[in-house]
Design a protein around this motif. Structure first.
Motif, PDB file in Angstrom:
ATOM      1  N   ALA A  71     -39.377 -21.073   0.241  1.00  0.00           N
ATOM      2  CA  ALA A  71     -38.077 -21.436   0.802  1.00  0.00           C
ATOM      3  C   ALA A  71     -36.962 -21.200  -0.214  1.00  0.00           C
ATOM      4  O   ALA A  71     -35.896 -20.671   0.122  1.00  0.00           O
ATOM      5  CB  ALA A  71     -38.091 -22.894   1.239  1.00  0.00           C
ATOM      6  N   ALA A  72     -37.212 -21.579  -1.465  1.00  0.00           N
ATOM      7  CA  ALA A  72     -36.194 -21.427  -2.501  1.00  0.00           C
ATOM      8  C   ALA A  72     -35.876 -19.961  -2.779  1.00  0.00           C
ATOM      9  O   ALA A  72     -34.759 -19.630  -3.199  1.00  0.00           O
ATOM     10  CB  ALA A  72     -36.649 -22.115  -3.783  1.00  0.00           C
ATOM     11  N   GLY A  73     -36.837 -19.095  -2.525  1.00  0.00           N
ATOM     12  CA  GLY A  73     -36.647 -17.675  -2.784  1.00  0.00           C
ATOM     13  C   GLY A  73     -35.980 -16.910  -1.662  1.00  0.00           C
ATOM     14  O   GLY A  73     -35.773 -15.702  -1.768  1.00  0.00           O
ATOM     15  N   ARG A  74     -35.639 -17.600  -0.593  1.00  0.00           N
ATOM     16  CA  ARG A  74     -35.021 -16.954   0.554  1.00  0.00           C
ATOM     17  C   ARG A  74     -33.568 -17.378   0.703  1.00  0.00           C
ATOM     18  O   ARG A  74     -33.162 -18.451   0.284  1.00  0.00           O
ATOM     19  CB  ARG A  74     -35.765 -17.298   1.837  1.00  0.00           C
ATOM     20  CG  ARG A  74     -37.217 -16.853   1.849  1.00  0.00           C
ATOM     21  CD  ARG A  74     -37.700 -16.743   3.297  1.00  0.00           C
ATOM     22  NE  ARG A  74     -39.104 -16.419   3.416  1.00  0.00           N
ATOM     23  CZ  ARG A  74     -39.705 -15.344   2.935  1.00  0.00           C
ATOM     24  NH1 ARG A  74     -39.022 -14.492   2.236  1.00  0.00           N
ATOM     25  NH2 ARG A  74     -40.985 -15.132   3.118  1.00  0.00           N
ATOM     26  N   ALA A  75     -32.790 -16.508   1.349  1.00  0.00           N
ATOM     27  CA  ALA A  75     -31.427 -16.874   1.696  1.00  0.00           C
ATOM     28  C   ALA A  75     -31.476 -18.032   2.691  1.00  0.00           C
ATOM     29  O   ALA A  75     -32.460 -18.191   3.429  1.00  0.00           O
ATOM     30  CB  ALA A  75     -30.700 -15.678   2.308  1.00  0.00           C
ATOM     31  N   ALA A  76     -30.422 -18.819   2.730  1.00  0.00           N
ATOM     32  CA  ALA A  76     -30.415 -20.028   3.559  1.00  0.00           C
ATOM     33  C   ALA A  76     -30.769 -19.740   5.014  1.00  0.00           C
ATOM     34  O   ALA A  76     -31.520 -20.482   5.643  1.00  0.00           O
ATOM     35  CB  ALA A  76     -29.047 -20.702   3.473  1.00  0.00           C
ATOM     36  N   GLY A  77     -30.260 -18.665   5.571  1.00  0.00           N
ATOM     37  CA  GLY A  77     -30.511 -18.356   6.970  1.00  0.00           C
ATOM     38  C   GLY A  77     -31.907 -17.861   7.270  1.00  0.00           C
ATOM     39  O   GLY A  77     -32.275 -17.712   8.435  1.00  0.00           O
ATOM     40  N   GLU A  78     -32.703 -17.609   6.217  1.00  0.00           N
ATOM     41  CA  GLU A  78     -34.037 -17.051   6.408  1.00  0.00           C
ATOM     42  C   GLU A  78     -35.150 -18.055   6.077  1.00  0.00           C
ATOM     43  O   GLU A  78     -36.316 -17.680   6.015  1.00  0.00           O
ATOM     44  CB  GLU A  78     -34.205 -15.804   5.523  1.00  0.00           C
ATOM     45  CG  GLU A  78     -33.226 -14.689   5.856  1.00  0.00           C
ATOM     46  CD  GLU A  78     -33.340 -13.514   4.904  1.00  0.00           C
ATOM     47  OE1 GLU A  78     -34.089 -13.636   3.903  1.00  0.00           O
ATOM     48  OE2 GLU A  78     -32.674 -12.495   5.138  1.00  0.00           O
ATOM     49  N   ARG A  79     -34.779 -19.300   5.878  1.00  0.00           N
ATOM     50  CA  ARG A  79     -35.798 -20.271   5.469  1.00  0.00           C
ATOM     51  C   ARG A  79     -36.043 -21.358   6.517  1.00  0.00           C
ATOM     52  O   ARG A  79     -36.737 -22.341   6.251  1.00  0.00           O
ATOM     53  CB  ARG A  79     -35.411 -20.915   4.139  1.00  0.00           C
ATOM     54  CG  ARG A  79     -34.107 -21.691   4.160  1.00  0.00           C
ATOM     55  CD  ARG A  79     -33.888 -22.483   2.864  1.00  0.00           C
ATOM     56  NE  ARG A  79     -33.476 -21.668   1.758  1.00  0.00           N
ATOM     57  CZ  ARG A  79     -32.343 -21.871   1.068  1.00  0.00           C
ATOM     58  NH1 ARG A  79     -31.526 -22.865   1.416  1.00  0.00           N
ATOM     59  NH2 ARG A  79     -32.038 -21.109   0.055  1.00  0.00           N
ATOM     60  N   LEU A  80     -35.497 -21.178   7.724  1.00  0.00           N
ATOM     61  CA  LEU A  80     -35.615 -22.218   8.737  1.00  0.00           C
ATOM     62  C   LEU A  80     -37.066 -22.571   9.046  1.00  0.00           C
ATOM     63  O   LEU A  80     -37.447 -23.740   9.045  1.00  0.00           O
ATOM     64  CB  LEU A  80     -34.904 -21.793  10.029  1.00  0.00           C
ATOM     65  CG  LEU A  80     -33.377 -21.726   9.979  1.00  0.00           C
ATOM     66  CD1 LEU A  80     -32.846 -21.248  11.336  1.00  0.00           C
ATOM     67  CD2 LEU A  80     -32.784 -23.062   9.626  1.00  0.00           C
ATOM     68  N   GLU A  81     -37.891 -21.548   9.323  1.00  0.00           N
ATOM     69  CA  GLU A  81     -39.271 -21.815   9.722  1.00  0.00           C
ATOM     70  C   GLU A  81     -40.056 -22.500   8.613  1.00  0.00           C
ATOM     71  O   GLU A  81     -40.906 -23.360   8.880  1.00  0.00           O
ATOM     72  CB  GLU A  81     -39.967 -20.520  10.151  1.00  0.00           C
ATOM     73  CG  GLU A  81     -39.526 -20.024  11.517  1.00  0.00           C
ATOM     74  CD  GLU A  81     -40.437 -18.936  12.051  1.00  0.00           C
ATOM     75  OE1 GLU A  81     -41.514 -18.717  11.463  1.00  0.00           O
ATOM     76  OE2 GLU A  81     -40.069 -18.309  13.058  1.00  0.00           O
ATOM     77  N   VAL A  82     -39.792 -22.116   7.365  1.00  0.00           N
ATOM     78  CA  VAL A  82     -40.492 -22.742   6.243  1.00  0.00           C
ATOM     79  C   VAL A  82     -40.139 -24.224   6.176  1.00  0.00           C
ATOM     80  O   VAL A  82     -41.008 -25.083   5.978  1.00  0.00           O
ATOM     81  CB  VAL A  82     -40.130 -22.055   4.910  1.00  0.00           C
ATOM     82  CG1 VAL A  82     -40.980 -22.628   3.775  1.00  0.00           C
ATOM     83  CG2 VAL A  82     -40.323 -20.555   5.004  1.00  0.00           C
TER      84      VAL A  82
END
Length: 236
Positions: free
Chosen positions: A61-72
């Motif tokens: 999650a920390a390695g993704r942009a905010a909009g790409e971490r929802l599912e995690v």
């Protein structure tokens, strides 16, 4: 070092979970369904491997942009929510929960649908250890939930949204069903989680969510016996 073969997931041995997490980090869409099925099926059950996977999910999650971490964050929130009924709950550390909470707060400020926002709020509540709210907020996305009347025991459907704002003990889709109007709660007077959620939704520009919260936990009248009741008290 985690001894994965000694842990279990929904399929049995968790030996394959590390490889699954590697593949998930590389291509989330390809394995997200399998990952959820193994670690937290129906977002409602967790296993020893689920808690062991949280540090890796945090890193993803920390390695993704905010909009790409929802599912995690949805998955991590569901696992955390299950912690209270699991003997492996101790594997979820306080610092880890705080880190998930910070990532979630950052993500909540990004544009998303009201439905996505509600489910993310639910994970946020889970990371804060807020019981009840970490399970029931999804009803806000559905626009209805159920409570029982404290006097006669009948089950009331509390409706808030496009269908209106009312309570009914009948099938409210029937135009002849009896309905009683809801009276919204004052978030400032409610305090606690309701006030926190209301202020958060307003600050994040989620006005539809903010509008629904006072009705979701407002005052209702039982259509069977006429008893006035606090929906908030019946769900808290």
């Amino acid at each position: 070092m985690t001894d994965w073969p000694r842990l279990s997931d929904a399929y049995g041995s968790a030996e394959g979970v590390p490889d699954l997490l590697d593949r998930y980090e590389a291509d989330p869409e390809a394995v997200s369904t399998e990952l959820v099925d193994r670690l937290c099926p129906m977002y409602d059950t967790a296993f020893s491997a689920s808690f062991a996977a949280l540090p890796r999910l945090l890193g993803i999650a920390a390695g993704r942009a905010a909009g790409e971490r929802l599912e995690v964050l949805y998955l991590a929130g569901a696992i955390t929510r299950c912690a209270r009924s699991s003997p492996e709950a101790a594997q979820m550390g306080t610092l880890e929960a705080a880190a998930f909470c910070r990532l979630t707060e950052e993500t909540l400020t990004t544009p998303m649908t009201a439905v996505d926002y509600v489910f993310l709020l639910q994970s946020w509540m889970a990371f804060q250890g807020a019981e009840v709210w970490d399970r029931n907020l999804e009803n806000l996305a559905e626009g209805e939930h159920e409570v029982d009347c404290p006097y006669c025991g009948v089950m009331l459907t509390i409706v808030f949204g496009e269908e209106g704002h009312f309570a009914s003990s009948e099938d409210y889709a029937n135009p002849k069903a009896q309905r009683s109007p809801l009276r919204p709660i004052d978030p400032a007077q409610a305090g606690g989680a309701v006030q926190q959620l209301y202020r958060r939704a307003l600050a994040d520009g989620q006005r539809v969510v903010a509008h629904g919260l006072p009705y979701m936990f407002g005052q209702a009248v039982c259509t069977d016996c006429g008893t006035e009741l606090s929906v908030l008290d019946r769900r808290a």
